[in-house]
Scaffold this motif. Structure first.
Motif, short mmCIF file in Angstrom:
data_model
loop_
_atom_site.label_atom_id
_atom_site.label_comp_id
_atom_site.label_asym_id
_atom_site.label_seq_id
_atom_site.Cartn_x
_atom_site.Cartn_y
_atom_site.Cartn_z
N PRO A 1 -5.73 1.77 -0.69
CA PRO A 1 -6.77 2.57 -1.36
C PRO A 1 -7.23 3.77 -0.54
O PRO A 1 -7.14 3.79 0.69
CB PRO A 1 -7.91 1.57 -1.55
N ASP A 2 -7.73 4.76 -1.23
CA ASP A 2 -8.36 5.92 -0.62
C ASP A 2 -9.77 5.51 -0.21
O ASP A 2 -10.62 5.24 -1.06
CB ASP A 2 -8.40 7.07 -1.62
N TYR B 1 -10.98 -3.25 -2.93
CA TYR B 1 -11.69 -2.13 -2.33
C TYR B 1 -12.86 -1.67 -3.20
O TYR B 1 -13.95 -1.39 -2.68
CB TYR B 1 -10.74 -0.96 -2.08
N GLY C 1 -6.32 0.50 8.45
CA GLY C 1 -5.42 1.12 7.50
C GLY C 1 -4.22 0.30 7.07
O GLY C 1 -3.30 0.85 6.47
N SER D 1 -6.63 -2.40 -4.54
CA SER D 1 -7.53 -1.37 -5.08
C SER D 1 -8.76 -2.01 -5.73
O SER D 1 -9.88 -1.49 -5.62
CB SER D 1 -6.80 -0.49 -6.07
N THR E 1 -12.03 7.22 1.60
CA THR E 1 -12.82 8.35 2.11
C THR E 1 -14.30 8.25 1.77
O THR E 1 -15.12 8.96 2.38
CB THR E 1 -12.26 9.68 1.58
#
Length: 211
Positions: free
Chosen positions: A157-158, A114, A196, A111, A160
């Motif tokens: 992590p997300d 990222y 991913g 995280s 988006t």
């Protein structure tokens, strides 16, 4: 020559080689090295001649991939100067213990990686690379955060926020690990197939360096 003297001589040679490698003239080979490690971690078979250093951007072409290579270093770290200082330490050392530094090691979460990548990818998109260039670039980060004893890979992590930045793909390499964070439909198949997840290289495979 004693064992201590042999050790110090080996350290001097290794650090001198590092100083030479991080000269500005060797930037294309450093970028090829990052791509080489990324691909090898993914388990791809390839010839070294397929890694073609070209005029930026991209930095390295590999088949249908256009890799733009960026580094995520520790804040304020200057690697060439760092290796010069380490070489001077080894030259002046009279015992192996004089050439070794004691450092603290910490966990590093994906995280955190990222967050650093997202910040850098945003800045690059805003300040340097127009949208028509970004849409054909595969952004590849070399994560060079030292003094970490464990890389925490979960939760993933997300991501988006990444697609809106317009890069064709966004990935990173850290040692024996490669990870594709984003791969658009235009990205090369081998990049899309790895999206991913964190892929680990077999540590017995010495085709690429542990950066």
């Amino acid at each position: 020559m004693t064992d201590d003297e042999e050790y110090l001589e080996a350290q001097r040679k290794a650090r001198a080689a590092a100083v030479d490698f991080f000269r500005s003239a060797n930037k294309p080979e450093r970028e090829r090295r990052v791509v080489r490690a990324f691909l090898t971690n993914l388990g791809l078979s390839f010839a070294d001649s397929e890694l073609v250093a070209v005029q930026d951007p991209p930095d390295v072409r590999f088949r249908d991939a256009n890799f733009e290579v960026k580094e995520i270093p520790d804040e304020g770290r200057r690697r060439h100067q760092e290796y010069k200082e380490r070489l001077e330490e080894a030259i002046g050392a009279t015992a192996p213990t004089k050439s070794v530094r004691t450092v603290a090691y910490n966990e590093l979460a994906i995280s955190k990686v990222y967050d650093l990548i997202l910040q850098r990818a945003k800045a690059l998109a805003a300040e340097k690379y127009p949208s028509e260039v970004r849409r054909n670039l595969d952004l590849l980060f070399y994560v060079n955060l030292i003094h970490t004893f464990e890389f925490v890979e979960a939760p993933f992590p997300d991501v988006t926020a990444l697609p809106a930045l317009g890069w064709r793909s966004v990935s990173f390499v850290k040692g024996y690990r490669s990870c594709v964070l984003l791969a658009t439909p235009r990205a090369p198949n081998f990049v899309r197939n790895a999206v991913g997840r964190v892929v680990h290289r077999n540590v017995e495979d010495e085709a690429a360096s542990n950066l």
